[in-house]
Design a protein around this motif. Structure first.
Motif, mmCIF file in Angstrom:
data_model
loop_
_atom_site.group_PDB
_atom_site.id
_atom_site.type_symbol
_atom_site.label_atom_id
_atom_site.label_comp_id
_atom_site.label_asym_id
_atom_site.label_seq_id
_atom_site.Cartn_x
_atom_site.Cartn_y
_atom_site.Cartn_z
ATOM 1 N N SER A 1 -30.856 17.431 7.593
ATOM 2 C CA SER A 1 -30.924 18.038 8.923
ATOM 3 C C SER A 1 -29.610 17.820 9.649
ATOM 4 N N PHE A 2 -29.289 18.801 10.473
ATOM 5 C CA PHE A 2 -28.187 18.534 11.421
ATOM 6 C C PHE A 2 -28.647 18.838 12.830
ATOM 7 N N GLU B 1 -20.102 16.739 18.081
ATOM 8 C CA GLU B 1 -20.860 15.671 18.749
ATOM 9 C C GLU B 1 -22.346 15.718 18.402
ATOM 10 N N GLY B 2 -22.595 16.172 17.212
ATOM 11 C CA GLY B 2 -23.975 16.199 16.740
ATOM 12 C C GLY B 2 -24.164 15.112 15.716
ATOM 13 N N LYS B 3 -25.290 15.173 15.037
ATOM 14 C CA LYS B 3 -25.490 14.175 13.998
ATOM 15 C C LYS B 3 -26.149 14.827 12.785
ATOM 16 N N ILE B 4 -25.954 14.145 11.682
ATOM 17 C CA ILE B 4 -26.427 14.687 10.412
ATOM 18 C C ILE B 4 -27.266 13.610 9.762
ATOM 19 N N GLU B 5 -28.401 13.991 9.154
ATOM 20 C CA GLU B 5 -29.224 12.949 8.547
ATOM 21 C C GLU B 5 -29.918 13.462 7.297
ATOM 22 N N VAL B 6 -30.378 12.514 6.516
ATOM 23 C CA VAL B 6 -31.092 12.880 5.297
ATOM 24 C C VAL B 6 -32.336 12.022 5.173
#
Lengths: 879, 126
Positions: A871-872, A855-860
């Motif tokens: 980042s996560f 339930e997290g998120k990942i981004e660039v």
């Protein structure tokens, strides 16, 4: 009689005088003088009737002097009977006396004088004889009885008048002889007591006609009359024809010299009508007194002559205060003219109906009243005053004000709703309407369309509906109708809603309808469209092989398409009773509930693979997906879900997964073997001199590492696909984990420098191995894509409720378009870089999956040529 | 304990792995016994009486986790530490659930394998 007696005396004396003196002695002159001067007319005729002599009185009576010896019978030339008929002279009483030798005395007749006036005389001829007894002639006296006769006539006339007067009053008369009890009565008397004219009832019989209850009253009255002399009572006479006649008896008792009553004279009157009138009047008075409305009588000058209780209640003045006072006391100063106008109308004999005005009370407050004023006439029809009915309409006014206010509001509402208003006079068929009404009907206001014109716009198919609605309206008073109309040149169909109310008269006969119309074409169209689309949706949903279902915002499933029932073999009732979860495989239920609740709570799409029991007991895999339906504000209205049978796919996939799983195992076994031997060799030769061997062994070992990672990714991919990527969550320190990974990787990547900085120490509850795997993926990517730079920065911290780990490189970077795709499965950057960086995509996809499952998120964040920051974020709430 | 006196039993149906593991362990001078099947395994273990059992999870004709359970349920041999190795996904949890004391995934680093065996010999838990 006395007159006659007197005449006899004169006659006798005259006779004896004549006989004594007459023609015998010389005393003739004395007697002649005597006769001549007697105040009574005397004349003598010879035996043949010729007049021989007459006295002065006779001349006076006749007003002439007849020629002696020539005229016969009488000194008057014309004589008449009392009835006016002429008497020939030779048939006069003198003539008759001479001719027949028999004295005709006491005859009354008229003599005519030369001036034609007539005098009534009483004749009294006497035969004259000489001493020898021979008839010599006749002597006649004429007594003027004109005055006497006139008096008699007057008396008779008066008697007649009295009779007529008594008859005219309708009074019956009676006379009772109290000694013999005999009674005499007039015809009218009999009539009043109900007898026939020819009846001769006794007194007893008359008394018996009275109403039994009134007989005692009569007796009492009579006893009293014997004392007072006056009789008066009222009594009832029951009529043979039914009903009652009221009579009023009035009389006088006559007493003799010894004060003994001898008779009663009296009258009886029929007072039935008076009595009825009295009763009516009494009733009327009661009505006036008990009236809710003030009833005031007044003269034309405004003087008040009557004042009822309601007047006191409304105006505050008592009757005694107002009688004789002026009506102007009640009129406000600014309305004085009003009263003048009213009086003017009344004087003309007109009436004033329900004139609404204000009047002043005793306490000076004003009261709203409705006035009705009518003239009062005397019996001759002359207007002598006015009766005024004043109704207190204060409450009514209040209500009217409220009504008026409501009407105003209604108008506002009508305008706001763009309603047209209409009013139909059902007696005349006249119709009134607002501007908007015609606008809706698209009729030209200039043409002033009548009811018939308006009826023409009704859609032919809806005329029946309208008639039915009207029929209902006449019964219930309420019209409510939706119908189509065809308007304008193009006969466009519109929908209108017509609502109205029927007004009735006192006999409940409908007289008027009022109402509104509203153009509901748009609503109707929308409704129709909605209905159609809903039908379409249902049809579509039912014809779909997929299971389709909807849920409310709380997650309660409220619709299932036909396929659900067909597939499961259970009925709607069973689903409603035991819930949809009954068809879910028991092993899948717990997670199903959890996932569904999570979707409802977070508003995120629901996506889940689970097994549903088929009607034959077989469980088949379904991929269920539910998407929230949001309104314009983004609030969830409902969920629409589908479940697609993926059983075959799932089985294929499972076989594939098993294959991959076995394949990776089978691949790993030789790799394990190779890696083991290579490492043994490296150990054996680490202190040896053969550098080529050593370098070769290191390269083999490294390539085996890459191969191992690829196999690992492949395995993870298959786990993700089959949903078997399970998380083994534990609590751990994030920074500690990062340090371990960095420390592990640093020795194998001597070409790069890893710098880890941490803002904050934090603990997570997550799958440590998997999170480490993500970090390794980030780091290996950073290494791969920054071949020309050496520094890789790692940082950790807390942003909002998330722990965040970022890996920053100064490598080649990723363009914007690719940034969105790099987390997709099997995504590969097109172009020559593909070969340069094999395996790109799978690792990030796996990393993305792992983070999402936490339930997290990942981004660039990246800029081509300058490097990337991956980042996560992991939620801290799990710790 | 002297490593030469330490007896390690390796059970694996893959002969290459068996030989490779034996070579690795001999680097540390352990006394190594190998067995390439699960036949009569409990009797075999009881007779051999090793200090540590190193066993693959997937054996032809037998399930490694089942054998592990039997070992741990057999009082005569239950105290012997078991290190299980596997290339199968989720093998670690299955092995530990079956009673294995240590787990090493395939492929493995030689140092990692030797460290784990040494911990098992010395009775040190991870």
């Amino acid at each position: 009689m006395k007159l006659n007696a007197g005449n006899d005396v004169i006659q006798t004396s005259v006779q004896s005088s004549i006989v004594g003196a007459g023609f015998v002695n010389g005393n003739e002159k004395f007697y002649n003088d005597l006769i001549d001067n007697l105040p009574i007319a005397i004349y003598v005729c010879d035996k043949n009737g010729y007049i021989q002599s007459y006295n002065k009185a006779a001349i006076e009576l006749w007003q002439r002097e007849p020629e002696i010896g020539k005229e016969r019978w009488d000194g008057a030339t014309k004589i008449f009977n009392v009835d006016g008929s002429i008497i020939p002279l030779e048939e006069s009483s003198v003539a008759q006396t001479l001719k027949e030798g028999k004295v005709v005395t006491g005859k009354e007749m008229f003599i005519e004088r030369p001036d034609q006036s007539r005098v009534c005389v009483l004749t009294n001829p006497q035969l004259l004889y000489d001493v020898e007894g021979e008839l010599k002639g006749v002597i006649n006296t004429l007594l003027d009885i004109t005055e006497i006769r006139r008096s008699q006539e007057v008396i008779q006339e008066n008697e007649e008048k009295l009779r007529v007067a008594i008859n005219a009053t309708g009074l019956g008369t009676f006379e009772i002889n109290l000694l013999t009890d005999e009674i005499e009565y007039s015809d009218r008397y009999l009539e009043i007591y109900g007898f026939d004219k020819n009846d001769r009832p006794t007194r007893r019989e008359v008394i018996d006609t009275l109403h039994p209850n009134d007989k005692i009253k009569r007796l009492d009255s009579f006893e009293e009359a014997l004392n007072s002399g006056w009789l008066e009572y009222k009594a009832r006479v029951p009529l043979k024809s039914g009903g009652i006649r009221w009579i009023k008896v009035k009389g006088k008792v006559i007493f003799d010299a010894n004060n003994k009553p001898i008779k009663t004279l009296g009258t009886v009157a029929d007072i039935t009508e008076t009595k009825i009138a009295e009763e009516k009047l009494a009733k009327l008075a009661a009505v006036v007194q008990s009236s809710e409305d003030a009833i005031i009588g007044k003269r034309l000058d405004g003087t008040i002559t009557s004042w009822n209780d309601a007047a006191e209640r409304i105006f505050g003045y008592t009757e005694s205060e107002m009688l004789g006072d002026s009506i102007y006391k009640l009129i406000p100063e600014d309305r004085i003219d009003e009263e003048k106008n009213i009086i003017e109308k009344i004087t003309k004999g007109e009436r004033v109906h329900h004139f609404e005005t204000k009047r002043v009370r005793k306490d000076k407050s004003e009261v709203d009243i409705s006035l009705s004023v009518s003239p009062i006439k005397d019996p001759q029809g002359k207007i002598i005053g006015a009766s005024k009915i004043a109704r207190d309409i204060t409450e009514q006014k209040k209500i009217e004000n409220i009504v008026s206010e409501n009407e105003h509001r209604l108008n506002m509402a009508v305008q706001a709703a763009e309603m047209g208003t209409w009013e139909l006079d059902m007696l005349t068929d006249e119709v009134r309407y607002s501007k908007r009404y015609l606008e809706i009907l698209e009729l030209d206001p200039l043409k002033k369309p009548d009811h018939n014109e308006i009826l023409k716009v009704i859609h032919p198919d809806d005329k029946e509906i309208r008639m039915r609605a009207l029929k209902v309206a006449l019964d219930t008073g309420i019209l409510d109708l939706e119908m189509r109309i065809k308007v304008g040149e193009n006969k466009t169909t519109k929908w209108i809603r017509s609502r109205g109310k029927v007004f009735y008269d006192a006999d409940r006969k409908p007289i008027k309808m009022m109402g509104t119309i509203l153009d509901i074409t748009r609503q109707k169209t929308i409704f129709e469209t909605l209905r159609t689309s809903e039908e379409k949706f249902r049809l579509l949903a039912n014809s779909m092989p997929q299971l389709v279902w909807t849920s409310d915002t709380k997650g309660n499933l409220n619709y299932f398409n036909q396929s659900v029932y067909d597939y499961s073999g259970i009925t709607q009732e069973q689903i409603e009773k035991d819930g949809w979860l009954q068809i879910v495989h028991p092993d899948d239920r717990e997670e199903n509930i959890h996932k569904w609740q999570h979707a409802i709570e977070t508003g995120k799409d629901f996506l889940f693979e689970h097994r549903f029991r088929k009607h034959n007991g077989e469980y088949r895999w379904q991929l269920s997906r539910a998407i929230p339906q949001r309104d314009d504000e983004g609030a969830i209205q409902m969920w629409v879900g589908t479940s697609t049978d993926i059983h075959e796919i799932k089985e294929n996939e499972q076989q594939k997964d098993l294959f991959i799983s076995m394949a990776s195992h089978e691949l790993k076994t030789p790799i394990t073997s190779i890696k083991g031997y290579v490492q043994i060799l490296m150990k054996m030769h680490q202190n040896g001199n053969d550098d080529f061997l050593k370098t070769s062994l290191i390269t083999v070992d490294k390539q085996i590492g890459i191969l191992t990672n690829l196999i690992g990714d492949l395995l993870d991919l298959s786990k993700i696909k089959s949903g078997n990527l399970q998380l083994n969550k534990e609590e751990f320190c994030l920074n500690e984990m990062v340090n371990e990974v960095v420390n592990d990787i640093q020795p194998t990547e001597p070409g790069h420098t890893f710098v880890f900085t941490s803002e904050k120490e934090c603990y997570l509850f997550a799958d440590k191995g998997r999170i480490g795997q993500v970090l390794i993926n980030f780091l290996t990517n950073a290494i791969k894509y920054s071949p020309n730079s050496t520094l890789i920065k790692i940082s950790s911290g807390v942003v909002d409720d998330y722990a965040v780990v970022s890996v920053e490189d100064s490598g080649i970077g990723i363009n914007k378009a690719d940034q969105k795709k790099i987390f997709n499965r099997f995504y590969r950057v097109e172009g020559k870089d593909e070969k340069t960086f094999p395996g790109f995509g799978i690792g990030l996809f796996i990393a993305s999956e792992i983070i999402q499952r936490h339930e997290g998120k990942i981004e660039v964040k990246s800029e081509p040529g300058k490097g990337s920051i991956f980042s996560f974020y992991l939620p801290l709430e799990n710790t | 304990m002297n490593r030469e006196d330490t007896h390690i039993l390796i059970i694996d149906d893959n002969e290459d792995i068996l030989v490779m593991l034996k070579a690795m362990l001999q680097f540390k001078d352990y006394k190594v016994t190998i067995k390439d099947n699960a036949h009569q395994i409990e009797n075999f273990i009881q007779q051999a009486n090793p200090d540590v059992i190193l066993m693959d999870m997937l054996l032809s004709g037998a399930n490694g986790t089942e054998i592990c359970k039997q070992i741990k349920e057999n009082p005569a041999i239950a105290s012997i530490p078991v290190v299980m190795i596997s290339a199968m996904p989720q093998a670690e949890k299955k092995c530990l659930d079956a009673g294995a004391d240590y787990f090493v995934g395939k492929p493995f680093e030689m140092d990692n394998m030797l460290d784990t065996v040494e911990m098992a010999v010395n009775g040190i838990t991870e």
